[in-house]
Design an enzyme around this catalytic site. Structure first.
Site, short mmCIF file in Angstrom:
data_model
loop_
_atom_site.label_atom_id
_atom_site.label_comp_id
_atom_site.label_asym_id
_atom_site.label_seq_id
_atom_site.Cartn_x
_atom_site.Cartn_y
_atom_site.Cartn_z
N ASN A 160 0.82 -1.22 0.00
CA ASN A 160 0.00 0.00 0.00
C ASN A 160 0.85 1.27 0.00
O ASN A 160 0.60 2.21 -0.74
CB ASN A 160 -0.95 0.00 1.21
CG ASN A 160 -1.90 -1.18 1.17
OD1 ASN A 160 -1.94 -1.91 0.18
ND2 ASN A 160 -2.65 -1.38 2.24
N THR A 205 -13.62 38.83 -31.26
CA THR A 205 -14.45 38.41 -30.12
C THR A 205 -15.69 37.82 -30.78
O THR A 205 -16.11 38.28 -31.86
CB THR A 205 -14.85 39.59 -29.21
OG1 THR A 205 -15.64 40.51 -29.94
CG2 THR A 205 -13.64 40.30 -28.62
N HIS A 206 -16.24 36.80 -30.18
CA HIS A 206 -17.39 36.06 -30.76
C HIS A 206 -17.06 35.54 -32.17
O HIS A 206 -17.96 35.38 -32.99
CB HIS A 206 -18.65 36.93 -30.83
CG HIS A 206 -18.94 37.66 -29.56
ND1 HIS A 206 -19.74 37.15 -28.57
CD2 HIS A 206 -18.49 38.86 -29.11
CE1 HIS A 206 -19.80 38.00 -27.56
NE2 HIS A 206 -19.04 39.06 -27.86
N SER A 327 -6.23 13.41 -48.64
CA SER A 327 -7.48 12.66 -48.62
C SER A 327 -7.35 11.48 -49.56
O SER A 327 -6.68 11.57 -50.59
CB SER A 327 -8.61 13.58 -49.07
OG SER A 327 -9.69 12.81 -49.56
N LYS A 333 -7.04 17.92 -51.31
CA LYS A 333 -7.13 18.18 -49.87
C LYS A 333 -5.77 18.14 -49.15
O LYS A 333 -4.89 17.37 -49.48
CB LYS A 333 -8.03 17.13 -49.20
CG LYS A 333 -9.49 17.24 -49.53
CD LYS A 333 -10.18 18.46 -48.94
CE LYS A 333 -10.32 18.42 -47.45
NZ LYS A 333 -11.31 17.44 -46.99
N ASN A 335 -5.20 18.12 -45.14
CA ASN A 335 -5.98 18.14 -43.90
C ASN A 335 -5.12 18.36 -42.66
O ASN A 335 -4.05 17.77 -42.54
CB ASN A 335 -6.75 16.83 -43.74
CG ASN A 335 -7.79 16.66 -44.83
OD1 ASN A 335 -8.35 17.64 -45.32
ND2 ASN A 335 -8.02 15.42 -45.24
N TYR A 367 -6.51 2.28 2.31
CA TYR A 367 -6.29 1.68 1.00
C TYR A 367 -7.45 0.78 0.60
O TYR A 367 -7.99 0.02 1.41
CB TYR A 367 -4.98 0.86 0.97
CG TYR A 367 -4.78 0.21 -0.38
CD1 TYR A 367 -4.16 0.90 -1.41
CD2 TYR A 367 -5.27 -1.07 -0.66
CE1 TYR A 367 -4.02 0.34 -2.68
CE2 TYR A 367 -5.14 -1.64 -1.92
CZ TYR A 367 -4.51 -0.92 -2.91
OH TYR A 367 -4.38 -1.47 -4.16
N GLN A 372 -6.03 0.83 -7.52
CA GLN A 372 -5.24 0.30 -8.63
C GLN A 372 -5.68 0.92 -9.97
O GLN A 372 -4.91 0.98 -10.91
CB GLN A 372 -5.39 -1.23 -8.68
CG GLN A 372 -4.58 -1.91 -9.74
CD GLN A 372 -4.56 -3.40 -9.53
OE1 GLN A 372 -3.95 -3.90 -8.59
NE2 GLN A 372 -5.23 -4.15 -10.38
N1 ARG Z 1 -1.40 -3.36 -7.55
C1 ARG Z 1 -1.85 -2.69 -6.36
C2 ARG Z 1 -2.27 -1.24 -6.73
O1 ARG Z 1 -1.96 -0.82 -7.77
C3 ARG Z 1 -0.74 -2.64 -5.36
C4 ARG Z 1 -1.19 -2.54 -3.94
C5 ARG Z 1 -1.91 -3.77 -3.54
N2 ARG Z 1 -2.26 -3.76 -2.17
C6 ARG Z 1 -3.12 -4.63 -1.64
N3 ARG Z 1 -3.37 -4.51 -0.38
N4 ARG Z 1 -3.71 -5.54 -2.38
O2 ARG Z 1 -2.90 -0.56 -5.96
#
Ligand code: ARG
Length: 509
Positions: A160, A205-206, A327, A333, A335, A367, A372
């Site tokens: 984490n 402007t506009h 094109s 063209k 582009n 966490y 992820q």
């Molecule tokens: N692959 C996980 C992520 O990107 C890493 C951390 C995973 N932690 C866990 N407690 N499963 O967040």
């Protein structure tokens, strides 16, 4: 595998055999059996269940294959490898300094990690889906190399805080790279502004012609936007550059770790001060995405103007051939696809910002695996923003400005009407009245199909007795811009000041 191949050798129908092998390979890849071809392109089959999960002690059953495929992040977080190793080396040094692990083990760990780095760099390392993510892939390889020593690396840390660290290290590097790319493009814009210091163009402007301005002034407007983007990224860097490692799973650790030492080794400004926050915080990534969203919005506005200006209707610029496409059906063209794609990719970056904000919304502390999902939006934003900056910086110097046409259009469409109103004010007419008189003059010109400068003094006299000969010089676009006095205005003398100021901001060329 060898046995398997030699038994297949006995097949006589080779093309069919090849087809069969490749379909088996593809289906296995889809199912997650085969992860990576090795350096010679030979596919290696991994025995998925031979590697025990680090958490196997608590479990009676093996992880389902579907779950492995669903939960893996190695297919995208492998790009964090360098930072994962850098962080682990610093962690190992700290563990040894604090006598949490023996020095000899730290030496083995660091040596092993450096070897792994080389293997990854040279494409020899095989990333395995069953090892889930970059952290476990590297740790497993280390344990294979160093045995028990490698098994000590994860003391006083958790994935984490490790993943939070890796992402900060990665994003810190990429943010610095983006800051530098922005600066390069600002210099390109500045060069173009210097070249076109005295080129007149209609200001809008506009999207209606409003008042004459200098092209240099218009280009510097983009340099200003990019300056703010650069400052925002610099500011975001301050909060990004904080060490989360040592927060462990969420509560800290019983080991006598030295977090400040790790911060110093990795070049962090400070450590995080709340372990619960540190493992669940992705504000630094959200900030990066929001600043990127603003940055790409600026690039998109520029792209839109380049598209508009290169139309037959405007004909203000011609894009370089190398940066346009033809094109497949219309031979004439040319582009502006590059500019269109910059504009188009903007939506994608906004999507990434909303995606991460939505992921974060409602997440309980600390966490959660949802986190992820931060990586794909962040990685793609980095790649997209960098490629847009690189391509626009290459494209820009090749643009040919049709200065004649810009200058000619600058004086059209009664663009100096405001100068007439201001002239009358200076002669004592209240502004609102002067505005109305000038409006009537414009209407008169439209009905008589005349330009402002075609009007005789007698004609002008029917609208106000304040008009004198001196009005005529004001009606020229050149004079109109020169007469602007306010700081930051379009007057060439002011633009020159802006060029100098911006020059200082972006540094020497
Ligand atoms: N692959 C996980 C992520 O990107 C890493 C951390 C995973 N932690 C866990 N407690 N499963 O967040």
């Amino acid at each position: 595998m060898g046995k398997f191949i030699s038994c297949l050798d006995s097949f006589s129908h080779r093309p069919l055999l090849l087809l069969w092998i490749s379909s088996v390979y593809i289906s296995r890849k889809v199912l997650g059996f085969i992860v990576t071809p090795d350096s010679k392109g030979v596919c290696t089959e991994h025995r998925r269940y031979t590697m025990k999960k680090p958490w196997a002690g608590r479990f009676k059953e093996q992880t389902s294959r579907v779950v492995e495929s669903f939960t893996e992040s190695i297919s995208f977080d492998h790009r964090l490898w360098k930072y994962d190793i850098e962080g682990s080396i610093a962690h190992a040094k700290m563990l040894s300094k604090q006598r949490i692990i023996p020095k000899s083990d730290a030496v083995k760990i660091i040596h092993g990690l450096r070897e792994i780095a080389k293997e990854i760099e040279t494409g020899k390392f095989i990333f395995r889906e069953d090892l889930e993510d970059i952290h476990m892939n590297i740790e497993a390889a280390l344990m294979k190399k160093t045995g028990d020593a490698g098994g000590k690396l994860h003391t006083a840390r958790s994935r984490n805080d490790q993943v939070a660290l890796d992402l900060r290290l990665y994003l810190r590097t990429e943010t610095a790279a983006i800051i530098s790319l922005i600066r390069t493009f600002q210099k390109t814009l500045l060069d173009s502004a210097i070249k076109h210091l005295n080129t007149l163009m209609p200001g809008y402007t506009h999207l209606q012609r409003a008042q004459p301005v200098m092209l240099s002034h218009h280009l510097l407007a983009y340099a200003e936007m990019l300056q703010r983007d650069r400052e925002r990224l610099q500011d975001a860097l301050k909060r990004m550059n904080i060490l989360p490692l040592g927060s462990c799973a969420l509560a800290g650790t019983t080991f006598p770790i030295d977090r400040s030492y790790v911060a110093q080794l990795l070049g962090f400004e400070d450590i995080s001060y709340n372990s619960i926050d540190a493992v669940s915080d992705r504000d630094f990534a959200v900030e990066f995405l929001s600043v990127s969203a603003i940055l790409i919005m600026h690039l998109s506005r520029l792209a839109e103007e380049l598209i508009l200006w290169s139309t037959e209707e405007f004909r203000f610029i011609e894009m370089p051939d190398a940066f346009t496409t033809g094109s497949s059906i219309m031979p004439q063209k040319k582009n502006p696809d590059v500019a269109e794609l910059i504009r188009g990719k903007t939506g994608r970056i906004y999507g990434h910002l909303i995606s991460l904000l939505t992921t974060m919304k409602g997440l309980p502390l600390s966490y959660n695996r949802d986190l992820q999902e931060d990586k794909v939006p962040v990685f793609d934003t980095v790649d997209t923003v960098k490629s847009c900056l690189i391509v626009v910086n290459e494209l820009f110097p090749g643009i040919r400005f049709n200065t004649e046409r810009m200058r000619a259009s600058a004086g059209d469409a009664f663009s100096t009407a405001t100068d007439i109103a201001e002239y009358l004010v200076k002669k004592g007419t209240p502004f609102r009245k002067a505005h109305e008189i000038t409006g009537r003059i414009v209407l008169y010109c439209i009905t008589k199909n005349k330009k402002l400068e075609d009007l005789t003094l007698k004609e002008l006299g029917t609208f106000s007795s304040s008009f004198g000969k001196d009005i005529y010089s004001l009606l020229k676009a050149e004079e109109s811009v020169k007469n602007k006095k306010s700081a930051g205005s379009t007057a060439p003398a002011e633009v020159l000041k802006q060029i100098k100021r911006m020059g200082k901001k972006v540094g020497s060329r």
